[in-house]
Design an enzyme around this catalytic site. Structure first.
Site, PDB file in Angstrom:
ATOM      1  N   ASP A 159       0.835  -1.199   0.000  1.00 12.95           N
ATOM      2  CA  ASP A 159       0.000   0.000   0.000  1.00 12.95           C
ATOM      3  C   ASP A 159       0.874   1.256   0.000  1.00 12.95           C
ATOM      4  O   ASP A 159       1.652   1.471   0.932  1.00 12.95           O
ATOM      5  CB  ASP A 159      -0.900  -0.012   1.242  1.00 12.95           C
ATOM      6  CG  ASP A 159      -2.098   0.909   1.114  1.00 12.95           C
ATOM      7  OD1 ASP A 159      -2.066   1.800   0.255  1.00 12.95           O
ATOM      8  OD2 ASP A 159      -3.062   0.726   1.870  1.00 12.95           O
ATOM      9  N   ASP A 160       0.756   2.059  -1.037  1.00 15.22           N
ATOM     10  CA  ASP A 160       1.499   3.327  -1.145  1.00 15.22           C
ATOM     11  C   ASP A 160       3.011   3.123  -1.152  1.00 15.22           C
ATOM     12  O   ASP A 160       3.760   3.979  -0.663  1.00 15.22           O
ATOM     13  CB  ASP A 160       1.136   4.276   0.009  1.00 15.22           C
ATOM     14  CG  ASP A 160      -0.233   4.904  -0.151  1.00 15.22           C
ATOM     15  OD1 ASP A 160      -0.964   4.502  -1.075  1.00 15.22           O
ATOM     16  OD2 ASP A 160      -0.580   5.779   0.653  1.00 15.22           O
ATOM     17  N   CYS A 167      -5.538   4.487  -4.052  1.00 15.06           N
ATOM     18  CA  CYS A 167      -5.949   3.247  -3.382  1.00 15.06           C
ATOM     19  C   CYS A 167      -7.203   2.569  -3.934  1.00 15.06           C
ATOM     20  O   CYS A 167      -7.128   1.535  -4.592  1.00 15.06           O
ATOM     21  CB  CYS A 167      -6.159   3.503  -1.891  1.00 15.06           C
ATOM     22  SG  CYS A 167      -4.721   4.153  -1.035  1.00 15.06           S
ATOM     23  N   ARG A 224      -7.519  -0.741  -6.405  1.00 13.72           N
ATOM     24  CA  ARG A 224      -7.958  -2.020  -5.837  1.00 13.72           C
ATOM     25  C   ARG A 224      -9.217  -2.529  -6.526  1.00 13.72           C
ATOM     26  O   ARG A 224      -9.392  -3.738  -6.702  1.00 13.72           O
ATOM     27  CB  ARG A 224      -8.180  -1.848  -4.327  1.00 13.72           C
ATOM     28  CG  ARG A 224      -6.880  -1.622  -3.581  1.00 13.72           C
ATOM     29  CD  ARG A 224      -7.064  -1.006  -2.203  1.00 13.72           C
ATOM     30  NE  ARG A 224      -5.750  -0.673  -1.668  1.00 13.72           N
ATOM     31  CZ  ARG A 224      -4.993  -1.505  -0.961  1.00 13.72           C
ATOM     32  NH1 ARG A 224      -5.438  -2.721  -0.683  1.00 13.72           N
ATOM     33  NH2 ARG A 224      -3.803  -1.146  -0.525  1.00 13.72           N
ATOM     34  N   LYS A 266      -6.682  -5.102   3.667  1.00 10.82           N
ATOM     35  CA  LYS A 266      -7.484  -3.904   3.392  1.00 10.82           C
ATOM     36  C   LYS A 266      -8.550  -4.182   2.337  1.00 10.82           C
ATOM     37  O   LYS A 266      -8.255  -4.770   1.301  1.00 10.82           O
ATOM     38  CB  LYS A 266      -6.532  -2.791   2.924  1.00 10.82           C
ATOM     39  CG  LYS A 266      -7.169  -1.472   2.537  1.00 10.82           C
ATOM     40  CD  LYS A 266      -6.073  -0.456   2.279  1.00 10.82           C
ATOM     41  CE  LYS A 266      -6.566   0.840   1.704  1.00 10.82           C
ATOM     42  NZ  LYS A 266      -5.476   1.840   1.564  1.00 10.82           N
ATOM     43  N   HIS A 314     -11.659  -1.554   1.492  1.00 17.69           N
ATOM     44  CA  HIS A 314     -11.752  -0.217   0.898  1.00 17.69           C
ATOM     45  C   HIS A 314     -12.774  -0.129  -0.237  1.00 17.69           C
ATOM     46  O   HIS A 314     -12.681   0.736  -1.101  1.00 17.69           O
ATOM     47  CB  HIS A 314     -10.372   0.242   0.398  1.00 17.69           C
ATOM     48  CG  HIS A 314     -10.155   1.721   0.541  1.00 17.69           C
ATOM     49  ND1 HIS A 314      -9.131   2.396  -0.076  1.00 17.69           N
ATOM     50  CD2 HIS A 314     -10.842   2.666   1.237  1.00 17.69           C
ATOM     51  CE1 HIS A 314      -9.181   3.668   0.231  1.00 17.69           C
ATOM     52  NE2 HIS A 314     -10.213   3.866   1.027  1.00 17.69           N
ATOM     53  N   HIS A 358       1.700   2.164   4.072  1.00 18.14           N
ATOM     54  CA  HIS A 358       0.776   3.296   4.122  1.00 18.14           C
ATOM     55  C   HIS A 358       0.862   3.994   5.482  1.00 18.14           C
ATOM     56  O   HIS A 358       1.038   3.343   6.503  1.00 18.14           O
ATOM     57  CB  HIS A 358      -0.641   2.762   3.883  1.00 18.14           C
ATOM     58  CG  HIS A 358      -1.708   3.782   3.700  1.00 18.14           C
ATOM     59  ND1 HIS A 358      -2.189   4.560   4.724  1.00 18.14           N
ATOM     60  CD2 HIS A 358      -2.434   4.123   2.597  1.00 18.14           C
ATOM     61  CE1 HIS A 358      -3.156   5.343   4.270  1.00 18.14           C
ATOM     62  NE2 HIS A 358      -3.330   5.097   2.974  1.00 18.14           N
ATOM     63  N   ASP A 404      -0.300  -0.716  -4.857  1.00 11.58           N
ATOM     64  CA  ASP A 404      -1.529  -0.162  -5.431  1.00 11.58           C
ATOM     65  C   ASP A 404      -1.322   1.170  -6.139  1.00 11.58           C
ATOM     66  O   ASP A 404      -2.179   1.602  -6.917  1.00 11.58           O
ATOM     67  CB  ASP A 404      -2.639  -0.037  -4.372  1.00 11.58           C
ATOM     68  CG  ASP A 404      -2.278   0.889  -3.229  1.00 11.58           C
ATOM     69  OD1 ASP A 404      -1.103   1.301  -3.115  1.00 11.58           O
ATOM     70  OD2 ASP A 404      -3.178   1.196  -2.411  1.00 11.58           O
ATOM     71  N   ASN A 405      -0.211   1.833  -5.871  1.00 12.62           N
ATOM     72  CA  ASN A 405       0.110   3.098  -6.536  1.00 12.62           C
ATOM     73  C   ASN A 405       1.506   3.504  -6.117  1.00 12.62           C
ATOM     74  O   ASN A 405       2.164   2.795  -5.346  1.00 12.62           O
ATOM     75  CB  ASN A 405      -0.895   4.209  -6.190  1.00 12.62           C
ATOM     76  CG  ASN A 405      -1.291   4.268  -4.732  1.00 12.62           C
ATOM     77  OD1 ASN A 405      -2.437   3.942  -4.380  1.00 12.62           O
ATOM     78  ND2 ASN A 405      -0.374   4.673  -3.876  1.00 12.62           N
ATOM     79  N   LYS A 417       1.526   9.603  -5.740  1.00 13.50           N
ATOM     80  CA  LYS A 417       0.203   8.991  -5.714  1.00 13.50           C
ATOM     81  C   LYS A 417      -0.879   9.973  -6.171  1.00 13.50           C
ATOM     82  O   LYS A 417      -0.818  11.163  -5.871  1.00 13.50           O
ATOM     83  CB  LYS A 417      -0.079   8.530  -4.280  1.00 13.50           C
ATOM     84  CG  LYS A 417      -1.490   8.084  -3.962  1.00 13.50           C
ATOM     85  CD  LYS A 417      -1.582   7.698  -2.499  1.00 13.50           C
ATOM     86  CE  LYS A 417      -3.003   7.317  -2.097  1.00 13.50           C
ATOM     87  NZ  LYS A 417      -3.065   6.858  -0.686  1.00 13.50           N
TER      88      LYS A 417
END
Length: 540
Positions: A40-41, A78, A82, A135, A137, A226, A331-332, A378
């Site tokens: 994540d991130d 995010c 996803r 996660k 989301h 993240h 994810d990014n 991001k």
């Protein structure tokens, strides 16, 4: 007669021997297990095999035994990323065109619609045991959560961010201050609780429930690294003094390693955010403040790698490793906001950075290191926002220690994973006509064959737009809406805008974007619409 008696004894012996021995392994024809790991991130260059100084031996080993790609595109932020990864649809088509916030339109409803199947649903109907750990989301209600969307087991959190050491709220608008064990609230009681560790422990426990008889699909959606910056003291200690050189020198060192390993072209210059201060301009106290942040961030990535190592150890000990496709992505790109100072985010920020009370993020100052050599962060259509590392391992299918150009997008993952698992994508599901898959199957690439994308890839978020076809990449930002054009083959760091020199290319790609936007129910971002989000939309 004597000869018949002897033959009977031999036949009986053969039968008894056959019943007494274990059946021969059928790994060559068995359906592969599939594990899709999502960081994540995490920036493009934050792991060792992509040039980082952070210790990631387990991911590096996966890469040495499998394939890395230089170009893997996400949706830059995010929830939309996803949504695409889980459904194989562009995010608007799946209902998550903006975030997990309902903006009042089907394409922006903030949760996955029923016309877009999840990987969980497709693998489940094909006889796989399906597990999601981490996660979600995509919709805050139970009837929109993982258990309602094809996952047999779920442990994790519903929203976009969570504390690593406890279940106390970290944002003002967080509806959930607990983890979810299937559909039940879960509050940790162990003093040793750390979220990344627990997500791995639960994943392994779910796999043990399954046993080796039934193939499984595991989506391990870590929240690390993240924000908030929180890590275990022993992991932070490993990086003491490692970032004293500062972001300018460390960016250069990463870039040199990336060039040496062939990850980036030596002739393409490194992008730099000129709005950020030079390390040499900081005071002693400022340097100490920033060094601590990056030490904690590195510790979080390190711990993530440790946990992936534990998962691999389990697969190895249970004899399932070499029949398991493992894919790792982020994810990014690295985020650039200072979340601790955003009104919608901050609810507590007590104690030193790295501890349970910390609500700090490492912001653009260090994100420019994480995204080396690319531009921006991001949520933007520049390479720093859209680009993810990509590692895949499956012996006998994916050639070892391979580095390929790639050019894949998250929209391609569904058709590719289904191909490798021998699963057909259904046309209907539970009497519901479903969206066809728009992505391309890049399984031939993973098998070591030549593969080149034949259709463009697209992006829209909060009015920011992008279309990439071949070497050309067209992008714009809201509210200016001025197209920029880059030749990614010669300028992947996006330093020279060549839109004025190529009006026909701009016109062609603009037409392609307009057509895609109509097909995916993308609306024009307006000033009125821009007032609705509670999430920031500018991260340049």
């Amino acid at each position: 007669m004597k000869k018949l008696f002897l033959l009977a004894i031999v036949a009986a012996s053969v039968l008894l021997w056959g019943f007494g021995r274990k059946p021969a392994s059928n790994k060559a024809t068995a359906k592969p297990n599939v594990i899709l790991i999502l960081a994540d991130d995490m920036g493009f260059s934050d792991i060792g095999c992509y040039g980082s100084e952070i210790q990631t031996p387990h991911l590096d080993k996966l890469a040495s035994e499998g394939m890395r790609l230089k170009q893997c595109y996400t949706n830059a932020i995010c929830a939309p990323s996803r949504a695409t990864l889980l459904t194989g649809q562009y995010p608007h088509k799946a209902g998550v065109g903006f975030f997990n916030q309902d903006l009042g339109m089907p394409a922006y409803q903030g949760f996955l619609n029923r016309q877009s199947l999840t990987l969980g649903e497709v693998f489940q109907q094909a006889g796989y045991r399906t597990i999601l750990s981490g996660k979600w989301h995509h919709g805050l209600d139970a009837d929109r959560g993982p258990r309602a969307r094809g996952f047999d087991r779920f442990f994790g959190f519903i929203g976009g961010a969570f504390s690593y050491f406890d279940t106390k709220p970290i944002t003002k608008n967080n509806r959930f201050d607990y983890l979810v064990d299937d559909n039940k609230p879960y509050h940790p009681t162990s003093p040793d609780f750390y979220l990344t560790d627990e997500l791995t422990r639960r994943s392994i426990a779910f796999l043990k429930e399954n046993g080796p008889q039934k193939p499984f699909f595991l989506h391990l959606a870590y929240s690390s690294p993240h924000w908030p910056l929180q890590a275990k003291p022993q992991d932070i200690a490993k990086y003491k003094g490692r970032y004293d050189l500062g972001w300018d020198s460390l960016r250069t060192l990463r870039h040199q390693r990336m060039i040496k390993m062939g990850m980036v072209d030596k002739n393409q210059q490194q992008a730099r955010d000129n709005s950020l201060p030079l390390w040499s301009s900081l005071t002693y106290d400022e340097r100490h403040y920033w060094v601590k942040k990056m030490e904690v961030y590195a510790a979080m990535v390190d711990n993530l790698d440790q946990n992936i190592g534990q998962l691999i150890d389990y697969l190895k000990s249970s004899g399932q490793l070499d029949n398991t496709l493992i894919v790792f992505v982020s994810d990014n790109g690295a985020e650039g906001w200072d979340f601790s100072k955003l009104p919608m985010a901050a609810v507590r920020n007590t104690g030193p950075v790295g501890t349970a009370g910390s609500n700090e993020s490492y912001t653009k100052n260090w994100s420019q290191l994480s995204n080396v050599p690319f531009k921006s962060y991001k949520a933007t259509p520049y390479e720093g926002g859209l680009s993810s590392p990509f590692i895949a391992r499956l012996p006998k299918i994916i050639p070892a220690n391979t580095l390929k150009e790639g050019g894949v997008h998250f929209v391609d993952f569904m058709p590719t994973l289904l191909d490798l698992a021998g699963i057909a994508y259904p046309k209907t599901y539970q009497n519901q006509l479903i969206n066809p898959l728009p992505g391309e199957n890049f399984a031939p690439l993973l098998r070591g064959q030549n593969w080149t994308r034949t259709t463009p890839v697209f992006y829209e978020w909060a009015g920011h737009r992008m279309v990439r076809q071949g070497k050309w990449k067209l992008l714009s930002f809201y509210p200016e809406n001025q197209w920029e054009l880059y030749n990614i083959e010669t300028d992947r760091t996006e330093t020279i805008n060549v839109a004025k020199d190529n009006p026909n290319i701009v016109k062609e790609l603009n037409a392609a974007y307009i057509n895609w936007a109509k097909q995916n129910d993308v609306v024009e971002w307006t000033e009125e619409l821009a007032k609705k989000p509670t999430f920031p939309t500018n991260n340049r």
